[in-house]
Design an enzyme around this catalytic site. Structure first.
Site, PDB file in Angstrom:
ATOM      1  CE1 TYR A 156       0.454 -63.907 -19.697  1.00 33.08           C
ATOM      2  CE2 TYR A 156       1.555 -63.377 -17.684  1.00 33.08           C
ATOM      3  CZ  TYR A 156       1.484 -63.889 -18.571  1.00 33.08           C
ATOM      4  OH  TYR A 156       2.470 -64.892 -19.175  1.00 33.08           O
ATOM      5  CD  GLU A 162       1.219 -66.607 -21.469  1.00 33.52           C
ATOM      6  OE1 GLU A 162       2.387 -66.072 -21.338  1.00 33.52           O
ATOM      7  OE2 GLU A 162       0.964 -66.587 -22.755  1.00 33.52           O
TER       8      GLU A 162
END
Lengths: 289, 378
Positions: free
Chosen positions: B103, B191
């Site tokens: 991530y 993101e």
């Protein structure tokens, strides 16, 4: 006494000839604020209804010994106006403008960390020390001189709650609209020490809302450092997560800034939280007995 | 403004971040063509383009082995709503061979008001879940926007998270590119989740999120083009007309002035036993047009049973609010729903007179008004 602004405030109005600027300059003057100059780039030497206009904030400050500024400047130019006022060494800067890009506000925040200027706002109704100075756009009849300090993230609730306090006989020392943006010049945690140290403020009301971590940090600060009574109200208990509720700051995102975490922080600090706006005055009356 | 995955991936690709080969499809024909060109006859992934997270769990991501299957799934996905959000298009991508999932995200820290970099060795989960369940797998760095992200801080996080040394440079490179996009596009959130290490050791952005600051859209005319692809832009449309609206889904329709007041009214409706249908703030400009737009929007919501108009006038005069409301109401030929009105503040007596003349009872007490609006839905 009061905080940040009072009868010694000498105010500059940035953007005094614009639609909003001229309207509110007139009203602020009617409401007793000492406006010493206007600033409009390229219009230095002109005047606005007896108020001298300068081309820059610095010139206005030097010529008129100004110590505060309020700006009515469109969003595209607002951060430039704020930076100009900071550069000129203005002590109290109020920016009403709604719609300043958040990356520009981050830049301003970096400057504010290094300078002694206070920036109140943006996206707020301004601030008022009743019967002394109004740097803002609020109608004054909801407020009167007294000993309750109010700091709020919501303009509309400032009226609702301020008016109820006033009707209950609780006037205000200073009312500060902090604004609804995600990144603001001044947060609760910055303003609370001023109220705490102001002998004229006997109780402080904080009107918060979901989003951000300011209420949590401020509750912890009050628990550790403050002795005056504090009362809080929080809007947004029914707002769904990840949905922005009007204010850019009022969004519960990535699990931060929930209603529950703020309530918990206030409770742990022993700060009563009003369930409804009208309970603020009931709790305040009780605490001031 | 939230961008769709395929829009964000286009920007990522333009900035040299690897994304899977893919094509976005709006028709069955395009889907058939994409199956051939993207999958080259092999399995493909079909991803609903929708502006809400968690679509995988809601069945919004599927795979297909044949062209017929791909077309069927395309039709199915286009017909569904995910958590109430409509599907705009379907992105068809090659299937990635995954070795590891990570991530990477950058947003604005709500405490320090500086950009914050988040990296995790546990990609694929929501970041708040990682933070809650395995905080040691989440590295954070709050940076000074004047100096950007120093490479050594990224390398430190990679080291602390135990990510393999071989990925240090490529991952640092991805982070730097993300930060560049974050700044150049005035993003509030960027993101990649998951960022995958493929079986041949490359880092590929399997998903992409990019939220742009609405206040900065004037600086990005290039993004105007993207708005054409938004299927459900009612809220954007209303906002442009001065009505700040968010659908929430209850039975009491609100029209208020001021964000804080609107939220507080929603809370009160909830506390008194009703369910607010929406956030609807008309404080940007109260006139017969904005009032009519708000009334039309609110009264047409599913399940709505009463309307509550609540305002406190400082500079806004309540006689003007009353006049605007009546003009809007009459222009619509009336509404078959009960309306509860609470006005207080500047010129309230004149407002009351106007309301009364037109047959509307008016409250000044907020709590009586909310109670009445809630009682009407029982």
């Amino acid at each position: 006494m009061s905080i940040l602004v009072d009868k010694n405030t000498r105010l500059i109005v940035q953007g005094i000839t614009g639609h909003q600027g001229s309207f509110h300059a007139r009203r602020m003057r009617q409401d007793g604020t000492n406006i010493v100059a206007g600033v409009v780039p390229g219009k230095g030497g002109q005047d606005f209804e007896g108020i001298e206009i300068f081309g820059t904030v610095l010139e206005a400050k030097l010529a008129k010994e100004a110590n505060a500024s309020i700006m009515f400047v469109p969003p595209k130019f607002a951060s430039a106006g704020i930076l100009e006022a900071i550069d000129a060494g203005i002590e109290v800067i109020v920016c009403i403008t709604d719609g300043i890009p958040v990356h520009e506000m981050m830049e301003i925040k970096e400057r504010l960390r290094e300078e002694k200027s206070w920036l109140i706002g943006p996206n707020n109704p301004g601030m008022i020390t009743p019967e002394e100075a109004k740097l803002g756009i609020m109608a004054i009849h909801a407020f009167k001189r007294g000993h309750v300090g109010i700091a709020t993230r919501s303009g509309s609730l400032t009226y609702e709650i301020g008016y109820e306090l006033t009707r209950a006989g609780l006037g205000q020392s200073t009312v500060v609209g902090l604004g609804g943006d995600y990144v603001k010049g001044t947060d609760f945690i910055d303003i609370v020490p001023l109220f705490e140290n102001d002998p004229d403020t006997h109780l402080v009301v904080m009107v918060g809302e979901i989003g951000g971590t300011d209420e949590e940090r401020t509750a912890e600060y009050i628990r550790a450092k403050c002795s005056k009574p504090y009362v809080a109200y929080l809007a947004g208990s029914s707002a769904p997560p990840d949905q922005q509720m009007g204010h850019a700051g009022a969004i519960v995102s990535q699990g931060k800034g929930t209603f529950q975490s703020k309530i918990k922080a206030f409770e742990e600090a022993g700060i009563p939280v009003a369930k409804y706006p009208r309970e603020v005055k009931d709790i305040a009356l009780e605490l001031l007995k | 403004m939230k961008l769709y995955e395929y829009q964000a991936k286009k920007i990522f690709k333009d900035n040299s971040i690897s994304v899977p080969n893919g094509t976005v499809c709006s028709t069955e024909k395009e889907t058939g063509d994409a199956f051939a060109s993207v999958g080259k006859g092999q399995e493909v992934i079909l991803k609903s383009q929708v502006l809400v997270g968690g679509r995988g769990k809601s069945g919004g991501i599927r795979s297909a082995q044949t062209v017929a299957e791909a077309v069927d799934i395309f039709k199915e996905l286009m017909d569904t709503h995910i958590k109430g959000f409509p599907v705009a298009k379907v992105l068809i991508e090659e299937k990635a061979e995954i070795r590891n999932e990570y991530y990477v995200g950058i947003t604005i820290d709500p405490t320090f008001y500086r950009p914050i970099l988040l990296i995790s060795s546990r990609g694929g989960m929501e970041v708040e879940t990682i933070a809650r369940e395995s905080p040691s797998a989440l590295g954070q760095y709050i940076l000074n926007p004047r100096y950007g992200i120093p490479s050594h801080e990224i390398l430190r996080l990679i080291g602390e998270l135990g990510i393999s040394k071989g990925l240090s440079m490529p991952l640092t490179d991805v982070v730097k590119k993300l930060y560049k996009i974050f700044c150049n596009y005035d993003a509030t959130l960027i993101e990649i989740n998951p960022l995958v290490e493929s079986s041949d050791g490359r880092l590929i952005a399997l998903d992409a999120r990019l939220n742009i600051d609405n206040n900065a859209l004037f600086k990005h005319p290039e993004l105007e083009e993207l708005k054409k692809d938004f299927v459900d832009n009612k809220e954007t449309y209303l906002k442009e007309k001065g009505v700040d609206f968010v659908y929430v889904g209850g039975n009491v329709g609100l029209i208020c002035a001021g964000a804080g007041m609107t939220m507080a009214t929603m809370d009160l409706v909830n506390a008194m036993g009703g369910k607010p249908a929406c956030f609807c703030d008309v404080s940007a400009g109260i006139n017969p047009q904005s009032m009519e737009l708000a009334l039309r929007t609110v009264s047409s919501l599913d399940g709505i049973q009463s309307i509550l108009l609540n305002m406190f006038g400082g500079l806004t005069r309540m006689d003007e609010v009353a006049t605007s409301f009546i003009a809007a109401w009459q222009n619509m030929g009336g509404i078959s729903l009960p309306a509860v009105i609470r006005l207080e503040g500047t010129n309230v007596e004149e407002g009351r007179r106007i309301m009364k003349e037109n047959g509307f009872e008016m409250f000044t007490n907020l709590y009586d008004a909310v109670q009445k609006a809630v009682d009407l839905v029982r």
